[in-house]
Write an enzyme that holds these catalytic residues in place. Structure first.
Site, PDB file in Angstrom:
ATOM      1  N   GLU A  33      -1.184  56.084 -21.035  1.00 47.88           N
ATOM      2  CA  GLU A  33      -1.614  57.385 -20.520  1.00 47.88           C
ATOM      3  C   GLU A  33      -2.075  58.344 -21.617  1.00 47.88           C
ATOM      4  OE1 GLU A  33      -1.415  57.861 -17.118  1.00 47.88           O
ATOM      5  OE2 GLU A  33      -0.502  55.884 -16.816  1.00 47.88           O
ATOM      6  N   ASP A 132      -4.583  58.231  -6.725  1.00 47.23           N
ATOM      7  CA  ASP A 132      -3.821  57.551  -5.684  1.00 47.23           C
ATOM      8  C   ASP A 132      -4.463  56.238  -5.258  1.00 47.23           C
ATOM      9  OD1 ASP A 132      -2.563  59.989  -5.831  1.00 47.23           O
ATOM     10  OD2 ASP A 132      -3.170  60.663  -3.838  1.00 47.23           O
ATOM     11  N   ASP A 203       0.868  53.706  -3.372  1.00 42.84           N
ATOM     12  CA  ASP A 203      -0.233  54.464  -3.946  1.00 42.84           C
ATOM     13  C   ASP A 203      -0.293  54.152  -5.431  1.00 42.84           C
ATOM     14  OD1 ASP A 203      -0.603  55.593  -1.485  1.00 42.84           O
ATOM     15  OD2 ASP A 203      -0.058  57.636  -2.067  1.00 42.84           O
ATOM     16  N   HIS A 251       4.856  60.486  -5.446  1.00 39.03           N
ATOM     17  CA  HIS A 251       4.340  59.911  -6.682  1.00 39.03           C
ATOM     18  C   HIS A 251       5.213  60.216  -7.892  1.00 39.03           C
ATOM     19  CE1 HIS A 251       0.345  60.389  -4.343  1.00 39.03           C
ATOM     20  NE2 HIS A 251       0.948  59.251  -4.037  1.00 39.03           N
ATOM     21  N   ASP A 253       4.125  60.946 -10.981  1.00 40.86           N
ATOM     22  CA  ASP A 253       3.534  61.788 -12.026  1.00 40.86           C
ATOM     23  C   ASP A 253       3.764  63.285 -11.847  1.00 40.86           C
ATOM     24  OD1 ASP A 253       1.861  61.927  -9.845  1.00 40.86           O
ATOM     25  OD2 ASP A 253       0.014  61.483 -10.948  1.00 40.86           O
ATOM     26  N   ASN A 310       1.900  67.852 -13.593  1.00 38.22           N
ATOM     27  CA  ASN A 310       0.808  66.909 -13.408  1.00 38.22           C
ATOM     28  C   ASN A 310      -0.325  67.195 -14.391  1.00 38.22           C
ATOM     29  OD1 ASN A 310      -1.601  65.805 -11.316  1.00 38.22           O
ATOM     30  ND2 ASN A 310       0.342  64.730 -11.219  1.00 38.22           N
ATOM     31  N   HIS A 355      -3.641  65.305 -13.353  1.00 35.44           N
ATOM     32  CA  HIS A 355      -3.421  63.859 -13.372  1.00 35.44           C
ATOM     33  C   HIS A 355      -3.818  63.246 -12.040  1.00 35.44           C
ATOM     34  CE1 HIS A 355      -1.069  60.044 -13.969  1.00 35.44           C
ATOM     35  NE2 HIS A 355      -1.476  60.234 -15.221  1.00 35.44           N
ATOM     36  N   CYS A 356      -3.490  63.931 -10.944  1.00 30.18           N
ATOM     37  CA  CYS A 356      -3.816  63.417  -9.606  1.00 30.18           C
ATOM     38  C   CYS A 356      -5.320  63.343  -9.358  1.00 30.18           C
ATOM     39  CB  CYS A 356      -3.200  64.308  -8.534  1.00 30.18           C
ATOM     40  SG  CYS A 356      -1.406  64.243  -8.414  1.00 30.18           S
TER      41      CYS A 356
END
Length: 371
Positions: A33, A132, A203, A251, A253, A310, A355-356
């Site tokens: 990441e 996702d 996801d 999630h 994150d 996030n 991030h999403c």
């Protein structure tokens, strides 16, 4: 050295054949990441809406605060929400481009159109959160078997990109397409697992990459069959770890964010010291306690205040963070991390921080072991 060896050594290097094809590097290549970012997909908010009520949407997003699925505020978001979200996404994309990142976008979709499978019919949601939908690991990109009916065909908005990635030498696979019968969702929050073990479901945002170690969060957006399927696909090159007892919402994150090798940010509210994944035993930890409520513009926020966790790393020394999360920014800076603060006004409304709303397709680095 022999006479033959002398003659060979004395020969000039052969010129490359003018017809030889250069070695192509797959456009998909990501192992963690934080490595320097080279290509990223950023979502769009066009046509975003809350889908029509169904057992899955109710169980995953609304059961804790609403008595029945009839109370789900289905329909399109107001124009201001879409406009502000797209403005912030555009600024995010421009910032990435200014740092040398190739930015790609999904194709617009008519989310009001109805579709279905045997036993159910629904409409769509959005193309706001590519994180996702798609899971790149190494040179492979996986279409995730998402657990909401409304997102069943969301991967189609990325097919033009996926075809290009395959042509470049990347591998593209799709998890088994789930049936998603009503029996998929088994209980209200606090009464047991939300999703049944009928078929693999997860996801892509249930997953974090830490080199050879892959974290997979068991939650209402990822089940054990999904974990088993991912393990079978990745094989012995990777160690896929179940993360449990951290956050059973959706999630991973918004609870665990990777900064660089040896440094991880953790939600102090969600991650107790005894639940920190073992791979981080020797890592420095940023315990995030103060989250700023950035507000929402809808009858119900699709995300908690922990959406502020996030953030994304452009490289190991530079993060993009919601500009309102000043306590988090100070914590990152105290660990030598530079921050690009940007607006993300509808993060809680649409359930997507930096991030999403993005998925890293290529980072400059190699597969390594960080434990």
């Amino acid at each position: 050295m022999s006479i033959v060896s002398d003659l060979v050594a004395a020969q000039p290097a052969a010129a490359p054949s003018p017809t030889a094809s250069p070695v192509r590097r797959p456009l998909v290549q990501v192992h963690n990441e934080w490595d320097p970012l080279e290509e990223m997909i950023v979502g769009i908010a066009d046509g975003a809406r809350v889908p029509r009520a169904d057992p899955g949407l109710y169980a995953v997003d609304y059961a804790e605060n609403h008595a029945s699925a009839d109370e789900i505020p289905s329909g399109p978001y107001e124009h201001r929400v879409i406009a502000e979200a797209n403005e912030d996404l555009a600024r995010f994309a421009e910032t990435l481009a200014a740092h040398g990142v190739t930015v790609r976008r999904p194709e617009p979709t008519d989310h009001a159109a109805t579709f279905g499978a045997p036993g159910w019919t629904t409409d769509g949601e959005y193309n706001y959160c590519p994180r996702d939908v798609l899971l790149p690991i190494g040179d492979m990109i996986i279409e995730a078997p998402m657990m909401l009916r409304s997102r069943y065909f969301e991967p189609f908005a990325y097919r033009h990109l996926l075809a290009e990635y395959v042509e470049s030498g990347a591998r593209w696979i799709s998890a088994p397409k789930p049936r998603l019968p009503d029996e998929t969702w088994t209980a209200r929050p606090g009464e047991g697992p939300i999703i049944a073990e009928l078929e693999p479901l997860f996801d892509a945002a249930n997953v974090l990459r830490v080199g050879r170690d892959i974290l997979f969060q068991i939650s209402r957006s990822g089940n054990r069959l999904g974990l088993a399927w991912l393990r079978s696909v990745l094989g012995p090159q990777y160690r896929v770890h179940a993360v449990e007892g951290v956050y059973d919402g959706t999630h991973i994150d918004t609870s665990i964010t990777l900064v660089r090798p040896g440094l991880v940010a953790l939600s102090a509210e969600r991650v107790s010291p005894d639940k920190v994944p073992a791979i981080f035993a020797r890592w420095d930890k940023i315990w995030v306690e103060d989250m700023v409520d950035t507000g929402y513009a809808w009858s119900y926020p699709r995300a908690s205040i922990w959406q502020g966790m996030n953030f994304i790393m452009i490289n190991p020394a530079l993060a993009v963070v919601n500009e309102l999360q000043r306590p988090l920014i100070r914590q990152l800076e105290s660990h030598g991390v530079g921050v690009v603060p940007l607006p993300m006004r509808q993060a809680r409304t649409l359930s997507g921080g930096f991030h999403c709303v993005s998925v890293d397709i290529r980072r400059r680095g190699t597969l390594e072991d960080y434990t």
